[in-house]
Design an enzyme around this catalytic site. Structure first.
Site, short mmCIF file in Angstrom:
data_model
loop_
_atom_site.label_atom_id
_atom_site.label_comp_id
_atom_site.label_asym_id
_atom_site.label_seq_id
_atom_site.Cartn_x
_atom_site.Cartn_y
_atom_site.Cartn_z
N GLU A 3 153.69 35.27 -30.70
CA GLU A 3 153.89 35.87 -29.37
C GLU A 3 154.84 35.01 -28.53
OE1 GLU A 3 150.22 37.15 -27.46
OE2 GLU A 3 149.84 38.60 -29.05
N GLU A 61 147.78 40.81 -35.79
CA GLU A 61 146.60 40.81 -34.91
C GLU A 61 146.33 42.26 -34.55
OE1 GLU A 61 146.62 38.10 -31.55
OE2 GLU A 61 147.73 36.61 -32.71
O1 AHR Z 1 143.55 36.93 -30.46
C1 AHR Z 1 143.58 36.36 -29.19
C2 AHR Z 1 144.99 36.15 -28.67
O2 AHR Z 1 145.61 37.40 -28.53
C3 AHR Z 1 145.91 35.37 -29.56
O3 AHR Z 1 145.78 34.00 -29.37
C4 AHR Z 1 147.26 35.84 -29.12
O4 AHR Z 1 148.21 35.82 -30.16
C5 AHR Z 1 147.01 37.25 -28.61
O5 AHR Z 1 147.54 37.43 -27.34
#
Ligand code: AHR
Length: 501
Positions: A177, A293
């Site tokens: 990110e 994610e």
């Molecule tokens: O999964 C929690 C957070 O969500 C992670 O650290 C980040 O990559 C995303 O914003």
């Protein structure tokens, strides 16, 4: 008469469902790594194997966990891998940071421990590198430390720390990110930074698969265009998708129930769009989409974003996991199967205690969420060939889409079909057409309400049960699906054979 028919299109296979689509994510955030996975080698209260909770290990081995991403998340862009090697009592205590949380981090779970966990689980490791506060040299060193077979100071350190043989880690994230917590880059500057990192990483290990940070259509287009002729430095483009519009974690109403399921279903369109951008900007589909994610993120478990409900204070990133969340996960998995030729890996966020976790712990107790059971019901699909499924007739949801949906795959033992009845209150009588003759059985996951959740006190409120599968003519089968339910039907060619993928 059945109210819904499903037609399997065995003549038109979609592709192989890579086990990498069933990956997980372990971040040093809240009680995911520390407490959830790792209790340390001197824990007296909680039985462990080499520092990892034995109960959690056993549950995860049964899932299975084919791929595991670590150490973040946002944590990765603060993480210095050298802090997590060598004798545990000599490791520095750092400020561990992710998502606004600050913790005292003793680094007792480092590279060797994580890779040992992967080998205990049979998981492929995926390491996320530090771009935010790191350097190309630091990440190159980690890659050399893990993968080089030559005799160098770093590989001697690896041997001295207990691992003479290279670990052979294939997947490496170049930041996380980086449009936000990983440095607030814009797409063009991240592309230039990425180019520098990736060029150097390729020199160290040309076989490493490099994952670049993506975001949305605009960022992804600009990132790939800026790379231009250097786009061959990218193997996978990472995107994240959290579902945040489902109202409260447990006390949601019917409209919020459907809103969350619709958001889960829309994940597929995001994958398709990202793949299309890759195709249009690079002229091919060599670069895979990495949804590294994904999952539900309820308002109680975050201080930001939609949801008119009180937030937990302090925020722990922990939330109740209901049957609704399990159905949402299954809906996303249907899309993963349909897009398996462009989606190359996916990681549910996160593996224990945090966010859309399949496994939860409280002290010495552990329980499995409905999402755990939903994933277990999908295990026969891993490595199998995805088949298109056409849905005919049937009840509709308020948005006009079909209440029943399904995904099917062909493996060595026969056919696996996972069906979802998304309807809040109506059952479905489903006929499966154009399957195969054989020996069928099924497992059903449902509960009296979509709000049902397991807990430390009631760990078995939502668990799978046997589902009757009736023969209904040659290659035809019939099942009854209660409202808000999920089922997997296995049609074996030979009776009572264990399932071989
Ligand atoms: O999964 C929690 C957070 O969500 C992670 O650290 C980040 O990559 C995303 O914003």
């Amino acid at each position: 008469m059945p109210d819904t028919t499903l037609v399997l299109r065995a003549d038109d296979p979609i592709g192989t469902i890579s086990p990498r689509l069933y990956g997980h994510f372990a971040e040093h955030l809240g009680r995911c790594c520390y407490g959830g996975l790792w209790v340390g080698t001197s824990s007296a209260d909680i039985p462990h194997h080499e520092g990892f909770r034995s109960d959690v290990l056993e549950a995860l081995r049964a899932l299975p966990v084919p791929l595991l991403r670590w150490p973040g998340g946002c944590y990765a862009d603060h993480y210095h891998w050298r802090d997590g090697i060598g004798p545990a009592d000599g490791r520095p205590r750092r400020l561990g940071m992710s998502c606004g949380l600050q913790v005292e981090d003793d680094n007792s779970l480092g590279t060797h421990e994580f890779l040992r966990l992967c080998s205990l689980l049979g998981a492929e490791p995926y390491l996320a590198g530090n771009v935010g506060t790191g350097t190309p040299q630091e990440l190159c060193d980690w890659l050399e430390y893990c993968n080089s077979a030559l005799d160098t100071t770093l590989t001697r350190m690896r041997a001295a720390n207990g691992s003479p043989a290279p670990f052979g880690v294939r997947l490496w994230g170049v930041g996380n990110e980086n449009w936000g917590c990983g440095g607030n880059f814009d797409a063009a500057s991240y592309a230039r930074e990425y180019r520098r990192y990736a060029t150097m990483l390729r020199h160290v290990d040309p076989t490493a698969e490099l994952v670049a940070c993506g975001l949305d259509d605009d960022w992804n287009t600009e990132f790939l265009r800026t790379l231009g002729k250097h786009v061959d430095l990218v193997d996978h483009l990472s995107i994240h998708r959290y579902w945040t519009h489902g109202g409260p974690e447990t006390e949601f109403d019917e409209a919020e129930y459907y809103a969350l399921l619709a958001e889960a279903a829309a994940t597929e369109a995001f994958i398709v769009r990202t793949a299309q951008i890759i195709r249009e900007t690079t002229g091919g589909q060599r670069i895979g989409v990495a949804l590294d994610e994904w999952g539900v993120w309820h308002p109680e478990a975050r201080p930001w974003g939609p949801g008119d409900v009180p937030r937990r204070a302090p925020v722990t990133y922990e939330q109740a996991g209901t049957l609704r969340d399990a159905l949402a996960a299954a809906i996303a998995l249907e899309g993963f199967h349909r897009q398996c030729s462009v989606l190359r890996l996916a990681n549910l966020a996160q593996i224990v205690n945090v966010l859309h976790a399949p496994v939860m712990t409280e002290g010495a107790r552990m329980w499995l969420t409905p999402t755990y059971h939903a994933l277990r019901l999908h295990a026969p699909h891993l490595g199998a060939t995805a088949l298109p499924v056409e849905v005919g007739q049937g009840h509709s949801l308020p948005d006009g889409s079909s209440a029943v949906s399904a995904t099917a795959s062909r493996g060595n033992s026969g056919l696996a079909i996972t069906l979802i009845n998304r309807h809040f209150s109506r059952a479905a009588d489903v006929r499966i057409d154009d399957a195969i003759a054989g020996y069928a059985d099924g497992q059903l996951l449902t509960a009296s309400a979509p709000r049902a959740a397991n807990s430390a006190n009631q760990p078995d409120l939502v668990v799978p049960a046997a589902l009757a599968v009736h023969a209904d003519g040659p290659g035809r089968w019939r099942v009854e699906l209660p409202p808000h339910s999920l089922a997997t039907v296995l049609i074996r060619r030979a009776p009572s054979e264990p399932w071989h993928r």
